[in-house]
Design a protein around this motif. Structure first.
Motif, PDB file in Angstrom:
ATOM      1  N   ALA A   1      15.767 -25.665  -5.493  1.00  0.00           N
ATOM      2  CA  ALA A   1      16.544 -25.580  -6.732  1.00  0.00           C
ATOM      3  C   ALA A   1      17.954 -25.081  -6.486  1.00  0.00           C
ATOM      4  O   ALA A   1      18.835 -25.252  -7.334  1.00  0.00           O
ATOM      5  CB  ALA A   1      15.831 -24.668  -7.723  1.00  0.00           C
ATOM      6  N   ASP A   2      18.170 -24.480  -5.316  1.00  0.00           N
ATOM      7  CA  ASP A   2      19.482 -23.907  -5.040  1.00  0.00           C
ATOM      8  C   ASP A   2      19.801 -24.038  -3.558  1.00  0.00           C
ATOM      9  O   ASP A   2      18.896 -23.979  -2.705  1.00  0.00           O
ATOM     10  CB  ASP A   2      19.517 -22.427  -5.451  1.00  0.00           C
ATOM     11  CG  ASP A   2      20.926 -21.857  -5.402  1.00  0.00           C
ATOM     12  OD1 ASP A   2      21.285 -21.256  -4.374  1.00  0.00           O
ATOM     13  OD2 ASP A   2      21.656 -22.045  -6.389  1.00  0.00           O
TER      14      ASP A   2
ATOM     15  N   PRO B   1      21.446 -29.387  -5.989  1.00  0.00           N
ATOM     16  CA  PRO B   1      22.462 -29.162  -7.029  1.00  0.00           C
ATOM     17  C   PRO B   1      23.834 -28.862  -6.427  1.00  0.00           C
ATOM     18  O   PRO B   1      23.952 -28.089  -5.477  1.00  0.00           O
ATOM     19  CB  PRO B   1      21.913 -27.948  -7.796  1.00  0.00           C
ATOM     20  CG  PRO B   1      20.430 -28.009  -7.585  1.00  0.00           C
ATOM     21  CD  PRO B   1      20.262 -28.528  -6.189  1.00  0.00           C
TER      22      PRO B   1
END
Length: 319
Positions: free
Chosen positions: A185-186, A262
């Motif tokens: 997610a990061d 992302p």
């Protein structure tokens, strides 16, 4: 003969008289008076020091010396006509030459621009210097080229630039890397990975490091490699991860992973750069115009971000 007394106009008058066989007809064609033409012929004969014309009934003919002068004048005038044609082509940018300095990554897009340009303007010769950002910056500093292609343009009072192509910087991994199948997610989840980076000063590295700084992130393991091709092949072989221009991956088939992280791809652009305090050759300015008008035929439309209009406006003030 004193050749310093032979002017371009004298030769034009003489050729017209011999061709037409008449002073009056030559005067009419040249929009001169008959006395003016006669005076020009007298000056020419004095400069040569020999009789040039036989004045007969109904038509003027050249003497033996006059015939040789006529052929020499035709050669000279024809050469100047050729030069005039060349000058017009040069001023239109269809003849001549220019040089362009290109950072290493840009060698993947430059052929797509020069190929169509060469087919349209085969009379223009282009010399290309390719090197890392430091090398091309040094060439720019010493004004060694007419144009430059940068993804992170230099600044300065006399530097002109215009962006025209989007240059996305993508994250690549080995094809079997865990992040390909389970994207984190990061980006922070990748900080323990080894990253393969270009040399300090590389535009790609500058953009990537600035992106990391803004997020207060720091890579733990770094390997420096001064070649996009070697970086790409090293990532394929599992040596580490990298951030490269998407344009470097457009040629050929590569065994690479591109995880959906992302923030990626990172935004960057290609710029055409020139010296504002140095007059650009007509051929180089024509190349900028050609790119501006034909960019959609040279590169994929999704990469186009054309702001060359402002650069062209500034170049037009030089000519």
């Amino acid at each position: 003969m004193n050749v310093r007394h032979l002017t371009f106009r004298l030769l034009q008058v003489y050729v017209a008289v011999v061709r037409l066989g008449s002073v009056s007809r030559a005067a009419s064609q040249l929009h001169l008076t008959q006395p003016t033409v006669s005076q020009q012929l007298k000056r020419l004969a004095e400069a040569v020091g020999e009789p040039l014309l036989n004045i007969g009934e109904g038509r003027i003919t050249p003497t033996l010396v006059g015939t040789e002068l006529y052929h020499a004048a035709l050669d000279a005038l024809s050469r100047f006509e050729d030069f005039n044609g060349f000058l017009q082509d040069a001023r239109q940018g269809t003849r001549g030459s220019f040089s362009i300095g290109v950072v290493t990554t840009a060698k993947y897009i430059l052929p797509r621009l020069l190929g169509p340009f060469n087919r349209s303007f085969p009379g223009v010769e282009v010399s290309i210097s390719v090197g890392n950002r430091g090398y091309i910056l040094d060439r720019h500093r010493h004004q060694q080229d007419d144009l430059y292609l940068f993804s992170h343009p230099p600044t300065g009072e006399h530097t002109l630039s215009g962006r025209f192509i989007h240059n996305p910087l993508v994250l690549i991994t080995p094809p079997d890397h865990w992040a390909v199948h389970h994207p984190p997610a990061d980006f922070s989840a990748l900080l323990e990975e080894r990253f393969l980076l270009r040399e300090p000063g590389s535009a790609t590295r500058l953009v990537f490091e600035e992106w990391l700084r803004k997020r207060n992130l720091q890579l733990k393991r770094v390997m420096q490699i001064e070649s996009n091709e070697v970086i790409r092949m090293s990532v394929e072989q599992g040596l580490g991860l990298a951030v490269l221009s998407e344009h470097t991956l457009a040629e050929g088939e590569h065994k690479l992973g591109r995880p959906a992280i992302p923030g990626f791809p990172l935004g960057s652009h290609w710029y055409l750069v020139c010296h504002g305090n140095r007059r650009m050759p007509y051929a180089a300015a024509n190349f900028v115009r050609f790119i501006n008008d034909n960019l959609a035929h040279c590169v994929d439309e999704r990469y186009i971000h054309n702001d060359l209009g402002a650069l062209l406006t500034q170049l037009n003030t030089q000519h």
